[in-house]
Design a protein around this motif. Structure first.
Motif, PDB file in Angstrom:
ATOM      1  N   LEU A   1      29.016  30.122  -8.496  1.00  0.00           N
ATOM      2  CA  LEU A   1      29.140  29.886  -9.926  1.00  0.00           C
ATOM      3  C   LEU A   1      30.592  29.789 -10.362  1.00  0.00           C
ATOM      4  N   ALA A   2      31.504  30.411  -9.601  1.00  0.00           N
ATOM      5  CA  ALA A   2      32.899  30.520 -10.013  1.00  0.00           C
ATOM      6  C   ALA A   2      33.788  29.473  -9.357  1.00  0.00           C
ATOM      7  N   ASP A   3      34.868  29.137 -10.061  1.00  0.00           N
ATOM      8  CA  ASP A   3      35.904  28.311  -9.456  1.00  0.00           C
ATOM      9  C   ASP A   3      36.728  29.160  -8.495  1.00  0.00           C
ATOM     10  N   THR A   4      37.026  30.380  -8.909  1.00  0.00           N
ATOM     11  CA  THR A   4      37.797  31.315  -8.093  1.00  0.00           C
ATOM     12  C   THR A   4      37.094  32.665  -8.090  1.00  0.00           C
ATOM     13  N   THR A   5      36.831  33.190  -6.905  1.00  0.00           N
ATOM     14  CA  THR A   5      36.136  34.467  -6.775  1.00  0.00           C
ATOM     15  C   THR A   5      37.098  35.557  -6.316  1.00  0.00           C
TER      16      THR A   5
ATOM     17  N   GLY B   1      41.550  25.267   4.427  1.00  0.00           N
ATOM     18  CA  GLY B   1      42.678  24.825   3.618  1.00  0.00           C
ATOM     19  C   GLY B   1      43.257  25.908   2.746  1.00  0.00           C
ATOM     20  N   TRP B   2      42.500  26.974   2.523  1.00  0.00           N
ATOM     21  CA  TRP B   2      42.976  28.067   1.666  1.00  0.00           C
ATOM     22  C   TRP B   2      42.745  29.393   2.355  1.00  0.00           C
ATOM     23  N   ARG B   3      43.805  30.169   2.515  1.00  0.00           N
ATOM     24  CA  ARG B   3      43.669  31.514   3.072  1.00  0.00           C
ATOM     25  C   ARG B   3      43.792  32.513   1.936  1.00  0.00           C
ATOM     26  N   PRO B   4      42.763  33.316   1.692  1.00  0.00           N
ATOM     27  CA  PRO B   4      42.787  34.257   0.570  1.00  0.00           C
ATOM     28  C   PRO B   4      43.961  35.236   0.671  1.00  0.00           C
ATOM     29  N   PRO B   5      44.767  35.330  -0.372  1.00  0.00           N
ATOM     30  CA  PRO B   5      45.830  36.331  -0.377  1.00  0.00           C
ATOM     31  C   PRO B   5      45.255  37.715  -0.650  1.00  0.00           C
ATOM     32  N   VAL B   6      45.950  38.742  -0.196  1.00  0.00           N
ATOM     33  CA  VAL B   6      45.555  40.122  -0.458  1.00  0.00           C
ATOM     34  C   VAL B   6      46.552  40.702  -1.448  1.00  0.00           C
TER      35      VAL B   6
ATOM     36  N   THR C   1      49.217  47.542 -13.210  1.00  0.00           N
ATOM     37  CA  THR C   1      50.101  47.181 -12.107  1.00  0.00           C
ATOM     38  C   THR C   1      49.457  46.141 -11.201  1.00  0.00           C
ATOM     39  N   GLY C   2      50.186  45.061 -10.914  1.00  0.00           N
ATOM     40  CA  GLY C   2      49.711  44.029 -10.004  1.00  0.00           C
ATOM     41  C   GLY C   2      48.846  42.961 -10.643  1.00  0.00           C
ATOM     42  N   ILE C   3      48.510  43.111 -11.908  1.00  0.00           N
ATOM     43  CA  ILE C   3      47.627  42.146 -12.569  1.00  0.00           C
ATOM     44  C   ILE C   3      48.291  40.782 -12.696  1.00  0.00           C
ATOM     45  N   ASP C   4      49.576  40.774 -13.027  1.00  0.00           N
ATOM     46  CA  ASP C   4      50.280  39.492 -13.118  1.00  0.00           C
ATOM     47  C   ASP C   4      50.293  38.784 -11.767  1.00  0.00           C
ATOM     48  N   ASP C   5      50.384  39.557 -10.694  1.00  0.00           N
ATOM     49  CA  ASP C   5      50.351  38.981  -9.348  1.00  0.00           C
ATOM     50  C   ASP C   5      48.982  38.360  -9.077  1.00  0.00           C
ATOM     51  N   VAL C   6      47.923  39.045  -9.492  1.00  0.00           N
ATOM     52  CA  VAL C   6      46.570  38.502  -9.315  1.00  0.00           C
ATOM     53  C   VAL C   6      46.435  37.180 -10.065  1.00  0.00           C
ATOM     54  N   LEU C   7      46.888  37.153 -11.314  1.00  0.00           N
ATOM     55  CA  LEU C   7      46.777  35.932 -12.110  1.00  0.00           C
ATOM     56  C   LEU C   7      47.620  34.808 -11.519  1.00  0.00           C
ATOM     57  N   ALA C   8      48.753  35.161 -10.915  1.00  0.00           N
ATOM     58  CA  ALA C   8      49.577  34.136 -10.265  1.00  0.00           C
ATOM     59  C   ALA C   8      48.838  33.540  -9.077  1.00  0.00           C
ATOM     60  N   ARG C   9      48.142  34.379  -8.307  1.00  0.00           N
ATOM     61  CA  ARG C   9      47.370  33.884  -7.151  1.00  0.00           C
ATOM     62  C   ARG C   9      46.179  33.049  -7.621  1.00  0.00           C
ATOM     63  N   VAL C  10      45.583  33.442  -8.726  1.00  0.00           N
ATOM     64  CA  VAL C  10      44.480  32.659  -9.297  1.00  0.00           C
ATOM     65  C   VAL C  10      44.978  31.279  -9.700  1.00  0.00           C
ATOM     66  N   GLU C  11      46.147  31.228 -10.290  1.00  0.00           N
ATOM     67  CA  GLU C  11      46.714  29.945 -10.705  1.00  0.00           C
ATOM     68  C   GLU C  11      47.055  29.083  -9.487  1.00  0.00           C
ATOM     69  N   GLU C  12      47.550  29.722  -8.419  1.00  0.00           N
ATOM     70  CA  GLU C  12      47.826  28.980  -7.183  1.00  0.00           C
ATOM     71  C   GLU C  12      46.537  28.392  -6.613  1.00  0.00           C
ATOM     72  N   HIS C  13      45.468  29.183  -6.673  1.00  0.00           N
ATOM     73  CA  HIS C  13      44.186  28.701  -6.164  1.00  0.00           C
ATOM     74  C   HIS C  13      43.662  27.560  -7.026  1.00  0.00           C
ATOM     75  N   ARG C  14      43.870  27.664  -8.323  1.00  0.00           N
ATOM     76  CA  ARG C  14      43.440  26.588  -9.219  1.00  0.00           C
ATOM     77  C   ARG C  14      44.167  25.288  -8.878  1.00  0.00           C
ATOM     78  N   ALA C  15      45.476  25.391  -8.603  1.00  0.00           N
ATOM     79  CA  ALA C  15      46.248  24.198  -8.250  1.00  0.00           C
ATOM     80  C   ALA C  15      45.757  23.618  -6.928  1.00  0.00           C
ATOM     81  N   TRP C  16      45.411  24.495  -5.981  1.00  0.00           N
ATOM     82  CA  TRP C  16      44.898  24.021  -4.693  1.00  0.00           C
ATOM     83  C   TRP C  16      43.551  23.326  -4.864  1.00  0.00           C
ATOM     84  N   LEU C  17      42.696  23.890  -5.711  1.00  0.00           N
ATOM     85  CA  LEU C  17      41.396  23.275  -5.965  1.00  0.00           C
ATOM     86  C   LEU C  17      41.563  21.857  -6.497  1.00  0.00           C
ATOM     87  N   ALA C  18      42.545  21.681  -7.385  1.00  0.00           N
ATOM     88  CA  ALA C  18      42.768  20.358  -7.981  1.00  0.00           C
ATOM     89  C   ALA C  18      43.347  19.377  -6.968  1.00  0.00           C
ATOM     90  N   SER C  19      44.316  19.833  -6.168  1.00  0.00           N
ATOM     91  CA  SER C  19      44.994  18.915  -5.245  1.00  0.00           C
ATOM     92  C   SER C  19      44.139  18.566  -4.037  1.00  0.00           C
TER      93      SER C  19
END
Length: 316
Positions: A164-168, A222-227, A236-254
């Motif tokens: 159901l999700a674009d990013t899990t 093509g995508w290796r999940p970051p930890v 703490t770390g939430i901005d990092d999570v959102l940054a990884r989500v945005e990276e995944h979104r860009a990968w999904l598009a490209s």
């Protein structure tokens, strides 16, 4: 007296304008399987397909609710409109779900840029309510930039959120043996981002190492999940999570994977609606009596189950 026929056009217009009552009413129509549901879907269709869908899953006690709260806060700082669907294993009005009593989402309950809805799973396997895909479509059509879907738990029968999700996001926590075991049970196969929450606890380094080691053994893709390590209760770390989500979104598009996932999602949604309609029609044809009569013939050896099924389908 029967229920008043809803003014679907007015409700959709209200939802598009950000009226939370209109959004809530539309989702209620979904949950009630209203006769107006087809009209709702048709009215929303031109406005859907824009929201980014984030799925959150993980073992009980891992901090899904706290993480979701922190993610919503981070998304709002980016001036994004956010919808949240939290699936409650019991009642949509109980206090057991993430947002059932809205205590942990108190900071966002009065925010017009956030819509919060708890939904009952009603025994539906997969960790999601059967109505979740349609409720998601309502929030998408209502103009949400991001829709967060949280499941009731995690396990081999609760991976539906990934379809159901674009990013899990899959959450684990140190000191919880079931976290890594859940990952071994197949969660890693659906994770786009792995989050080690409560990373201030003893054992966080070990949990992180184990997850990264397991990822090296996974088939290449093509995508290796970051930890990512977080302490969601402190933000703490939430901005990092959102940054990884945005990276995944860009990968999904490209990569084109995003379009593929959405086509698969639409195909499953169509199939589920079609199967539901066929079941309804079978009930109209002969109800349980027709099936029982065919079952009697199968038990008596007068015909086989396939022949009986063909006969039932032939009556439609």
């Amino acid at each position: 007296m029967g229920r008043r026929t809803p003014d679907v056009g007015a409700l959709v217009a209200g939802a598009r304008d950000g009226d939370p009552r209109s959004v809530a009413r539309l989702i209620s129509l979904v949950e009630q399987e209203s006769k107006a549901l087809r009209e709702v879907a048709a009215a929303l269709a031109p406005h859907t397909g824009r929201a980014q869908v984030l799925g959150i899953t993980g073992p009980p006690g891992v901090g899904k609710s706290t993480t979701t709260t922190a993610l919503v806060r981070g998304l709002r700082r980016r001036d994004l409109r956010v919808g949240v669907l939290a699936v409650d294993p019991s009642s949509p009005f109980s206090g057991g779900a993430l947002l059932g009593d809205r205590v942990r989402m108190g900071d966002h309950a009065d925010d017009p840029g956030v819509f919060i809805r708890s939904m009952a799973s009603r025994g539906h396997l997969g960790g999601l309510s059967w109505a979740t895909p349609q409720a998601l479509r309502v929030l998408d059509g209502a103009g949400c930039d991001v829709v967060v879907v949280e499941t009731v738990g995690v396990g081999q029968s609760e991976l539906e959120v990934a379809s159901l999700a674009d990013t899990t996001l899959v959450l684990v926590a140190p000191g919880m043996g079931d976290g890594i075991q859940a990952a071994k049970a197949g969660i890693l196969e659906v994770a786009d981002v792995l989050v080690v929450n409560k990373a201030d606890r003893e054992g966080a380094d070990r949990t992180t190492r184990e997850l990264r080691s397991m990822l090296t053994m996974a088939p290449p893709s093509g995508w290796r999940p970051p930890v990512v390590r977080t302490v969601a209760s402190e933000g703490t770390g939430i901005d990092d999570v959102l940054a990884r989500v945005e990276e995944h979104r860009a990968w999904l598009a490209s990569s084109g994977e995003g379009d593929r996932r959405r086509r698969v999602r639409a195909a499953r949604e169509i199939e589920a609606i079609a199967v539901g309609e066929l079941r309804r029609r079978m009930g109209d044809v002969g109800g349980a009596g027709a099936v029982d009569a065919l079952a009697d013939r199968v038990v008596a050896g007068e015909c086989d189950p396939y022949t009986a099924a063909d006969e039932l389908v032939g009556r439609l």
